[in-house]
Design a protein around this motif. Structure first.
Motif, PDB file in Angstrom:
ATOM      1  N   ASN A   1      19.541  20.213   3.390  1.00 43.39           N
ATOM      2  CA  ASN A   1      19.790  18.824   3.010  1.00 43.39           C
ATOM      3  C   ASN A   1      18.878  18.388   1.863  1.00 43.39           C
ATOM      4  O   ASN A   1      19.292  17.604   0.996  1.00 43.39           O
ATOM      5  CB  ASN A   1      19.590  17.900   4.210  1.00 43.39           C
TER       6      ASN A   1
ATOM      7  N   LEU B   1      25.902  12.992   2.873  1.00 39.69           N
ATOM      8  CA  LEU B   1      25.651  11.970   1.879  1.00 39.69           C
ATOM      9  C   LEU B   1      26.635  12.066   0.725  1.00 39.69           C
ATOM     10  O   LEU B   1      27.117  13.153   0.392  1.00 39.69           O
ATOM     11  CB  LEU B   1      24.221  12.114   1.343  1.00 39.69           C
TER      12      LEU B   1
ATOM     13  N   ASP C   1      15.211  10.093   6.489  1.00 42.81           N
ATOM     14  CA  ASP C   1      15.946  10.700   7.599  1.00 42.81           C
ATOM     15  C   ASP C   1      15.410  10.127   8.905  1.00 42.81           C
ATOM     16  O   ASP C   1      14.200   9.927   9.057  1.00 42.81           O
ATOM     17  CB  ASP C   1      15.759  12.219   7.546  1.00 42.81           C
TER      18      ASP C   1
ATOM     19  N   GLU D   1      13.179  14.285   4.582  1.00 43.43           N
ATOM     20  CA  GLU D   1      14.286  15.035   5.197  1.00 43.43           C
ATOM     21  C   GLU D   1      13.729  16.365   5.701  1.00 43.43           C
ATOM     22  O   GLU D   1      13.145  17.126   4.926  1.00 43.43           O
ATOM     23  CB  GLU D   1      15.388  15.261   4.163  1.00 43.43           C
TER      24      GLU D   1
ATOM     25  N   PHE E   1      14.321   7.080   0.766  1.00 39.99           N
ATOM     26  CA  PHE E   1      15.418   7.566   1.600  1.00 39.99           C
ATOM     27  C   PHE E   1      14.775   8.237   2.812  1.00 39.99           C
ATOM     28  O   PHE E   1      14.005   9.194   2.657  1.00 39.99           O
ATOM     29  CB  PHE E   1      16.298   8.562   0.852  1.00 39.99           C
TER      30      PHE E   1
ATOM     31  N   LEU F   1      24.405   6.993  -3.100  1.00 39.35           N
ATOM     32  CA  LEU F   1      22.994   7.145  -3.453  1.00 39.35           C
ATOM     33  C   LEU F   1      22.696   6.486  -4.794  1.00 39.35           C
ATOM     34  O   LEU F   1      21.726   5.729  -4.936  1.00 39.35           O
ATOM     35  CB  LEU F   1      22.624   8.629  -3.511  1.00 39.35           C
TER      36      LEU F   1
ATOM     37  N   LYS G   1      25.439  10.841   7.072  1.00 38.32           N
ATOM     38  CA  LYS G   1      25.625  12.172   6.501  1.00 38.32           C
ATOM     39  C   LYS G   1      27.032  12.663   6.839  1.00 38.32           C
ATOM     40  O   LYS G   1      27.562  12.314   7.890  1.00 38.32           O
ATOM     41  CB  LYS G   1      24.572  13.134   7.051  1.00 38.32           C
TER      42      LYS G   1
ATOM     43  N   LEU H   1      18.847   7.597   6.641  1.00 36.37           N
ATOM     44  CA  LEU H   1      19.814   8.686   6.517  1.00 36.37           C
ATOM     45  C   LEU H   1      20.012   9.277   7.912  1.00 36.37           C
ATOM     46  O   LEU H   1      19.064   9.758   8.518  1.00 36.37           O
ATOM     47  CB  LEU H   1      19.306   9.771   5.569  1.00 36.37           C
TER      48      LEU H   1
END
Length: 239
Positions: A119, A213, A158, A114, A156, A218, A211, A188
């Motif tokens: 975030n 989130l 982005d 990310e 995860f 999760l 988002k 994400l």
């Protein structure tokens, strides 16, 4: 409690009353976890009844006041009296001595890529109480490099990041796997457009979260992919 035990490979039958518990004793039960305050009888009475019908069954009684009930257990075969809420570490240690199932020996490894600092802080805060080893990357290149050394159980990713975007990073990770077991990768993104979702999944990612989130989403994915070799995610088992 059922979720945590099933995660380590235990077949669980859950009952809400003592009568239901007694009816479920079909000869295949190795261990009973018994609350000392059942709706229709107390746990001591239940344990005594079980001991008469099948002395081979192990019983762990749990109570908010374990010291008070120990004196009443002299004529009952109980493996252990534990305090409620039950410590997952203590319970797994107890189960491991019975050799019922293999017990996890490490935290689940989670990689999150990310580029936005805020975030990253939010993500870390959402997951901070779970038994995981969380590593953070700030761009796609860092994510791929971390994947090689860290070998996460779940990623995860982005989608919009500098240097290398999430789709390219996912493709690079898939190339590194080279036919080995595939690590689940969760996209994400702030975009919930159906065409974008299809492009992301086509790039080799397995799931899609938009988002902002949500912690429940999760955690659901973490529970789904937490391997048997890892500790359960939750720190407590609540009866």
């Amino acid at each position: 409690m059922q979720r945590n035990l099933e995660h380590i490979g235990v077949r669980v039958t859950s009952c809400g009353t003592g009568a239901e518990g007694l009816a479920a004793l079909d000869g295949s039960i190795d261990l009973l976890l018994v609350d000392d305050t059942l709706p229709d009888m107390d746990g001591i009475e239940f344990a005594r009844t079980v001991h008469v019908s099948d002395p081979a069954i192990e019983v762990i009684l749990y109570s908010q006041t374990p010291d008070k009930i120990r004196d009443s257990m002299e004529d009952t075969s109980v493996r252990r009296i534990m305090k409620n809420p039950i410590s997952v570490t203590e319970l797994l240690a107890e189960v491991s001595t019975m050799q019922l199932v293999p017990v996890g020996t490490r935290p689940m490894r989670v990689l999150a890529a990310e580029d936005n600092k805020t975030n990253r802080l939010v993500l870390r805060k959402m997951l901070q109480r779970l038994n995981i080893d969380l590593q953070l990357a700030t761009n796609g290149q860092e994510a791929v490099a971390l994947f090689e050394t860290f070998r996460p159980d779940l990623v995860f990713m982005d989608i919009s990041m500098p240097k290398m975007n999430g789709k390219d990073a996912a493709a690079a990770i898939r190339a590194l796997e080279d036919g080995a077991s595939s690590c689940p990768i969760v996209a994400l993104t702030a975009h919930a457009i159906q065409d974008e979702k299809e492009r992301i999944l086509a790039a080799g990612l397995d799931h899609f979260l938009t988002k902002p989130l949500r912690k429940a989403e999760l955690v659901a994915l973490l529970n789904r992919y937490c391997p048997n070799a890892a500790f359960p995610l939750e720190g407590q088992l609540v009866g």
